[in-house]
Design an enzyme around this catalytic site. Structure first.
Site, mmCIF file in Angstrom:
data_model
loop_
_atom_site.group_PDB
_atom_site.id
_atom_site.type_symbol
_atom_site.label_atom_id
_atom_site.label_comp_id
_atom_site.label_asym_id
_atom_site.label_seq_id
_atom_site.Cartn_x
_atom_site.Cartn_y
_atom_site.Cartn_z
ATOM 1 N N GLY A 96 0.819 -1.216 0.000
ATOM 2 C CA GLY A 96 0.000 0.000 0.000
ATOM 3 C C GLY A 96 0.850 1.263 0.000
ATOM 4 C CB SER A 192 2.813 -3.740 -3.865
ATOM 5 O OG SER A 192 2.532 -2.433 -4.255
ATOM 6 C CE1 TYR A 193 6.279 2.225 0.684
ATOM 7 C CE2 TYR A 193 6.054 0.906 2.669
ATOM 8 C CZ TYR A 193 6.545 2.024 2.019
ATOM 9 O OH TYR A 193 7.321 2.936 2.706
ATOM 10 C CG ASP A 392 2.532 -3.376 -12.010
ATOM 11 O OD1 ASP A 392 1.683 -2.462 -12.079
ATOM 12 O OD2 ASP A 392 3.310 -3.523 -11.047
ATOM 13 C CG HIS A 444 0.843 -4.358 -8.646
ATOM 14 N ND1 HIS A 444 2.085 -3.770 -8.742
ATOM 15 C CD2 HIS A 444 0.463 -4.203 -7.347
ATOM 16 C CE1 HIS A 444 2.431 -3.272 -7.561
ATOM 17 N NE2 HIS A 444 1.468 -3.528 -6.693
#
Length: 476
Positions: A96, A192-193, A392, A444
């Site tokens: 996030g 991701s994060y 992505d 992603h």
């Protein structure tokens, strides 16, 4: 593969007896409950909308990571579908920052249950990662998913450092509640994060000798996908990918390079934000997390085309459904679902959301680069893999390749195609200390868009085996 000799009835019963004796004789620090009592309290039975039986046990609930402030993280743990005693333990984290691992990793990617389109039921995911490992999902930090704090200021003060600290505390207490997993081969995974969360947590574990080793957290390695890693290379790769894919104009590409090269991906200048908005407009109504698949046209709770808001979405299933996040939002807001998974009604959010904007917008610290941590952990000897879905545009394959190149690692196995069912599944290169894998046609969320190939990737990672070439695949 050799078949394991069946254990005798006596040996099996002896193992069960010893395990139960150990569990009952080991009291936890929380309220004098034994681990056995905690596990029975957190055990999940039939879920709302579940019309099938499963062969594995699963547990969900809270682990308090800060008694003084009442900070509690929500987890959901799934034992392996077969022979869980012999399988490794794997922690999955979404990013996030501010997005729920229950919402994404579990409910639409690699978890055993996915949410049906009406949002009222679940179905089995035939490519669940708990086929080959025991999988632990964690909503982190507080304010994400069902995780909470009695102190509302905690939700306004999350950051990289506090998240790593709380995650270490979570693991320390979780292993006390599930002592049968002490010393089990343990891996960290995420996307991701979580490209920040996972290496930072791995670093915190290896730097704490009292946590590591066969007596407790036996960390063997980690794997991250489409991972935010280094501000400079991430930006450079994003802009190059969008331009090469024909998503943005030449003029916008040049302005992105000039205005955003050295800015943080999370905290940008006004000029950089302005041109990012221009890029978002030029993308049109597509899913930037999966540029070649349809976007969800129904009413959803976020704007897909704001590249800065979330790093962790993307929508599909085995049969492509771009609205899976919408289905999960309905399901996890059902009171009967929250009761079944032991959500604390005193702290349940008035509306459960897949991502928390307050957490994202108030993030306090974000390392400009995680690459120094990679260098430290490579030297430590952990198994480290990076993978990337190649459709992505938010954290694209170009960014990942620039990040890996910056580590200046010697090549062990050159760039080559890998195969699944006779088709190219992606490409890979093995370096000394790190393996890079791309997944063809995935966005992603690789497990969402290419679930079968993602499971193969996971199996290879756990065994430390390179991705199969065509000749190797043909010999299976």
């Amino acid at each position: 593969m050799e078949k394991r000799a069946p254990r005798s009835r006596f040996s099996y019963l002896s193992s069960i007896f010893l395990l139960v004796f150990f569990i009952f004789s080991s009291l936890s620090e929380a309220g004098g409950e034994s681990p056995f009592e905690i596990q029975q309290r957190d055990k999940v039975f039939l879920l709302p909308g579940q019309s099938f039986n499963v062969s594995f046990a699963h547990y969900s609930g809270y682990v308090t990571v800060d008694e003084q402030n009442g900070k509690a993280l929500f987890y959901w743990f799934f034992e392996a579908a077969e022979d869980p005693d012999s399988k490794p333990l794997v922690l999955w984290l979404n990013g996030g920052p501010g997005c729920s691992s229950i919402a994404f990793g579990l409910a639409e990617e690699l978890g055993p249950f996915h949410v049906s389109p009406d949002g009222k039921g679940i179905y089995l995911n035939q490519y669940s990662w708990n086929q080959v490992a025991n999988i632990l999902f964690l909503d982190s930090p507080v304010g994400v998913g069902f995780s909470y704090s009695n102190n509302s200021n905690d939700i306004l003060n999350n950051g990289d450092a506090s998240t790593a600290k709380d995650s270490v505390e979570f693991l320390k207490k979780w292993f006390k509640q599930f002592p049968q997993y002490n010393g089990r081969d343990f891996y960290l995974t995420g996307e991701s994060y979580a490209g920040h969360y996972v290496p930072q947590l791995a670093q915190a574990i290896v730097r704490s000798p009292q946590l590591t080793g066969e007596a407790s957290i036996n960390l063997k390695g980690y794997m991250v996908g489409n991972a935010l890693t280094d501000d400079f290379y991430d930006h450079f790769g994003v802009f190059q990918f969008m331009w090469a894919a024909g998503l943005i104009s030449d003029q916008t590409y040049k302005l992105l390079q000039n205005l955003c090269d050295h800015e943080s991906f999370v905290h940008t200048s006004e000029e950089c934000e302005r041109i990012l908005d221009v890029a978002s407009d030029e993308l049109g109504n597509i899913d930037p997390y999966s540029i070649f698949t349809p976007s969800c046209t129904g009413s959803i709770t976020f704007s897909r085309n704001k590249l800065l808001k979330r790093m962790n979405i993307g929508k599909m299933s085995e049969k492509y459904d771009p609205c899976t996040e919408k289905h999960s939002t309905v399901y996890f807001n059902l009171p009967e679902v929250q009761k079944a998974i032991h959500v604390d009604p005193s702290f349940a959010p008035s509306k459960w959301e897949t991502c928390n904007d307050i957490v994202n917008e108030n993030w306090k610290d974000s390392n400009a680069s995680i690459l120094p941590i990679y260098k430290e952990l490579i030297d430590y000897g952990l198994r480290i893999w990076m993978f990337s879905g190649d459709t992505d545009s938010v954290i694209p394959v170009t960014s990942t390749r620039y990040n890996v190149d910056a580590l200046k690692l010697p090549t062990v196995v050159p760039w080559h195609a890998w195969y699944d069912d006779g088709q190219v599944g992606g490409w890979s290169q093995v370096y000394k200390g790190l393996t890079l894998v791309t997944v063809r046609g995935a966005g992603h969320e690789v497990s969402l868009h290419r679930p079968k190939q993602a499971l193969l990737l996971f199996k290879q990672f756990l065994t430390g085996s390179p991705m199969p070439t065509l000749s190797e695949h043909a010999s299976f």
